[in-house]
Write a protein that holds these residues in place. Structure first.
Motif, short mmCIF file in Angstrom:
data_model
loop_
_atom_site.label_atom_id
_atom_site.label_comp_id
_atom_site.label_asym_id
_atom_site.label_seq_id
_atom_site.Cartn_x
_atom_site.Cartn_y
_atom_site.Cartn_z
N SER A 426 0.65 -1.28 0.18
CA SER A 426 0.05 0.18 0.24
C SER A 426 0.70 0.86 -0.32
O SER A 426 1.11 2.31 1.02
CB SER A 426 -1.01 0.10 0.70
N THR A 427 1.73 1.22 -1.10
CA THR A 427 2.68 2.70 -1.34
C THR A 427 1.93 3.02 -2.79
O THR A 427 1.86 2.59 -3.30
CB THR A 427 3.65 2.70 -1.25
N THR A 428 3.18 4.07 -2.70
CA THR A 428 2.80 4.81 -4.85
C THR A 428 3.74 3.35 -5.47
O THR A 428 3.88 2.36 -5.13
CB THR A 428 3.64 5.66 -5.12
N ILE A 429 2.92 3.73 -6.45
CA ILE A 429 3.89 2.94 -7.55
C ILE A 429 4.95 2.59 -7.95
O ILE A 429 5.52 1.44 -8.36
CB ILE A 429 2.93 3.05 -9.08
N PHE A 435 11.25 -1.64 -4.75
CA PHE A 435 11.23 -1.90 -3.75
C PHE A 435 12.00 -2.87 -3.18
O PHE A 435 13.03 -3.05 -2.50
CB PHE A 435 9.95 -3.12 -3.72
N GLY A 436 13.08 -3.67 -4.37
CA GLY A 436 13.38 -4.40 -4.22
C GLY A 436 14.91 -4.25 -4.23
O GLY A 436 15.85 -4.58 -3.97
N THR A 467 0.53 7.25 -7.99
CA THR A 467 -0.55 6.97 -7.53
C THR A 467 -0.12 5.75 -6.42
O THR A 467 0.68 4.77 -7.00
CB THR A 467 -1.31 6.18 -8.82
N PHE A 468 -1.21 5.35 -5.20
CA PHE A 468 -0.87 4.76 -4.16
C PHE A 468 -1.84 4.30 -4.86
O PHE A 468 -3.17 4.35 -5.28
CB PHE A 468 -1.49 5.48 -3.26
N VAL A 469 -1.37 3.04 -4.71
CA VAL A 469 -2.11 1.52 -4.76
C VAL A 469 -2.51 0.92 -3.59
O VAL A 469 -2.67 1.46 -2.33
CB VAL A 469 -1.32 0.18 -5.54
N GLY A 470 -3.87 0.46 -3.30
CA GLY A 470 -4.74 -0.34 -2.43
C GLY A 470 -4.25 -1.49 -1.46
O GLY A 470 -3.16 -0.85 -2.52
N GLU A 471 -4.91 -1.50 -1.14
CA GLU A 471 -4.25 -2.68 0.13
C GLU A 471 -4.42 -3.92 -1.08
O GLU A 471 -4.96 -4.38 -1.64
CB GLU A 471 -4.25 -2.81 0.94
N ARG A 472 -2.82 -4.51 -0.98
CA ARG A 472 -2.53 -5.49 -2.02
C ARG A 472 -2.93 -4.81 -3.44
O ARG A 472 -3.02 -6.11 -4.40
CB ARG A 472 -3.26 -7.06 -1.43
#
Length: 584
Positions: A426-429, A435-436, A467-472
């Motif tokens: 739940s963070t930005t695209i 992430f890695g 853009t923030f993605v929703g949970e999962r």
């Protein structure tokens, strides 16, 4: 009970002076509270003897004011030292538990419920903090004030009055302890019911699309209402016991005051004690009420803290199943030569092989496809290569080095993995893609997004890469999640790339573009494509067909079609499905 707290020995040693000083300041507060009755005794006797004038009134007023300020100051100090240190304990213990959970092997989470682990990280840690914060305060208060106030009452007033006044107080402690247990039990049920309610809300919000497509809104509202009603009933059950508890405590304590008023008043009338003695005695008695109440509460708080610490210790005592061996080494620039040698693997608590006598040689820079029916062991190949599990038989090598002799962090650092779930945070695209890696420029993020054919989709969002993605990743389509996950794997610049059925939600045209770009990106690097769809793997250098954990056949796309075995059967079935889709 104390043995459960041995895990925190390091913390007590490190912060011993904070606790010691906190107890010292707390005792100062208790001493100051015990001085006040003596000031009232002297002041009242002076008034009664008509020897207190304006000067004495001001002097006694200054005494009380000074004590008031000192009480406030030392209360501030013990709260900072004891409660503040218990907050540090909560902070450190939660960090310790979380970091330990992340070190545990995958199999542990297959057997543990997420909700239970969340409860350990919240409710149990809070119970430990209460035991080692407010619990310590209650113990010191209960012991010190009870002992000193009782001694002062015996020494400064009347022994008979003291014995009679103290007679109801043990019953106060017993009632407090009994009610404390009942309140804890009912409070636990409130927490359980609230946890169930929260789980229902979380599931419905996460699965809102399923709820709506199956037109189950009303049914889910009814289910929520039932669980909400259950929370309300449990809370009312708790409030009722609180409603009985407070008046009962007041009733028992009032018996002591009744004895003091009747018998103590008689002693004053008979001049056996002075009016100052009577008032001071009542002040000491008032100070004793709280320790008697706390005696029951403190046992329950310490019991809850001990039980919670035991549950936390159960997790902390779990050793990861997959750990670095002492002779493990790091690999800096792997070539990507992978060998499975007679590898057999069973998942824990099962008797059937997920992979049996599996042998495969993957040369550096090659592109391998893996296909088979559901449950044939395709994903197990990826799990073993990532060293999430250890094979019971055989060996897995990378560049001739057994996988057990490679440090886990080093191994996974060089593998880019995209699983079937395509989990997003739940963070930005942009943050999900990067992430890695420790740092990634916007240009690099966009570059891998273009390879994954998701760049244009991202730009269509109002906030673009921010853009923030929703949970999962619930706000994104399945195909978008898969492509963002592929970009996340590529930004690591891995020497080995594993795509585990991670193009299933992508249309065939987009799939072809992604595979074409991956071929350029992964040139001279090793790729393993696990898929159900033959179009994903048909151009691989080599394709293996799994069935019941064994390699049924292997070869190129054309060679496998000529065999007219399982691969041919899957191919014919998918062609028929495509024809039916086109006709529709």
């Amino acid at each position: 009970m104390l043995s459960n707290f041995k895990t925190l020995k390091y913390f007590f040693i490190e912060h011993k002076w904070a606790y010691i000083l906190g107890v010292v300041w707390l005792i100062f507060v208790d001493i100051l509270q015990l001085i006040l009755p003596e000031i009232l005794r002297s002041f009242t006797d002076g008034l009664q003897a008509n020897i207190v004038g304006r000067t004495e009134i001001i002097r006694y007023g200054v005494y009380v004011l000074i004590i008031g300020f000192l009480l406030a100051f030392f209360r501030f100090l013990w709260r900072i030292f004891i409660i503040g240190t218990s907050k540090k304990l909560e902070f450190e213990l939660r960090n310790k538990l979380f970091s330990h959970l992340l070190k545990l092997s995958t199999n542990y989470f297959n057997k543990s419920k997420t909700g239970d682990l969340m409860a350990h990280a919240t409710n149990d840690i809070n119970a430990v903090r209460m035991a080692l914060g407010p619990g310590i305060v209650m113990v010191v208060d209960a012991v010190f004030i009870t002992v000193i106030a009782t001694i002062m009452m015996f020494l400064t007033t009347d022994v008979r009055l003291t014995l009679l006044a103290l007679f109801p107080l043990p019953f106060l402690a017993l009632a407090s302890g009994r009610f404390g247990k009942i309140i804890n039990q009912r409070f636990r049920k409130v927490q359980e019911s609230f946890s169930s309610l929260t789980e229902t809300v979380q599931e419905n919000l996460s699965g809102i699309r399923v709820v709506k497509t199956f037109v189950q809104e009303n049914k889910e509202v009814e289910k929520f209402a039932q669980k909400n009603q259950n929370v309300f009933n449990k809370q009312m059950h708790l409030i009722k016991i609180f409603g009985i508890f407070q008046p009962l405590i007041m009733a028992i304590s009032s018996l002591s005051y009744l004895i003091v008023i009747v018998y103590g008043g008689t002693l004053v009338i008979n001049r056996d004690i002075s009016l100052g003695d009577f008032i001071a005695f009542n002040s000491y008695l008032a100070l004793l009420i709280w320790p008697m109440m706390a005696a029951g509460w403190v046992v329950n708080i310490l019991q809850r803290g001990s039980a919670s610490m035991a549950r936390i210790n159960t997790i902390l005592d779990v050793e990861p199943e997959i750990v670095d061996r002492e002779d493990a080494v790091s690999i800096e620039n792997p070539r990507g030569n992978i060998r499975f040698i007679n590898t057999s693997f069973k998942f824990p608590d099962t008797d059937e092989y997920a992979l049996e006598n599996f042998s495969l040689d993957i040369p550096p820079g090659s592109n391998i496809g893996v296909i088979g029916r559901t449950g044939s062991g395709k994903s197990t190949v990826a799990s073993l290569l990532l060293h999430l599990f250890e094979a019971q038989e055989g060996e897995i090598q990378i560049d001739g080095l057994p996988i057990e002799k490679i440090k886990i962090e080093s191994l996974r650092k060089h593998i880019g993995y995209v699983d079937q779930d395509s989990f997003l945070f739940s963070t930005t695209i942009a943050d999900n893609i990067a992430f890695g890696v420790d740092e990634a420029s916007r240009e690099e993020v966009q570059r891998v997004a273009k390879i994954a054919q998701v760049h244009e989709n991202i730009l269509d969002f109002p906030e673009g890469y921010e853009t923030f993605v929703g949970e999962r990743g619930v706000t994104l389509s399945g195909g978008q999640k898969q492509r963002i996950s592929i970009a996340r794997a590529l930004i690591k610049d891995p020497q080995i790339l594993i795509l585990d059925d991670s193009l299933s939600a992508v249309d065939t045209d987009t799939e072809e573009k992604i595979l074409a770009h991956l071929e350029k990106e992964m040139e001279e690097k090793t790729s393993i494509l696990i898929a159900h769809r033959i179009s994903t793997i048909k151009d691989c250098d080599k394709i293996i067909v799994l069935d019941d954990g064994k390699i049924l056949e292997e070869g190129t796309h054309d060679e496998l079609l000529k065999n007219k075995n399982l691969y041919f059967e899957l191919y014919e079935k998918q062609l028929l499905e495509e024809e039916i889709t086109k006709e529709d």
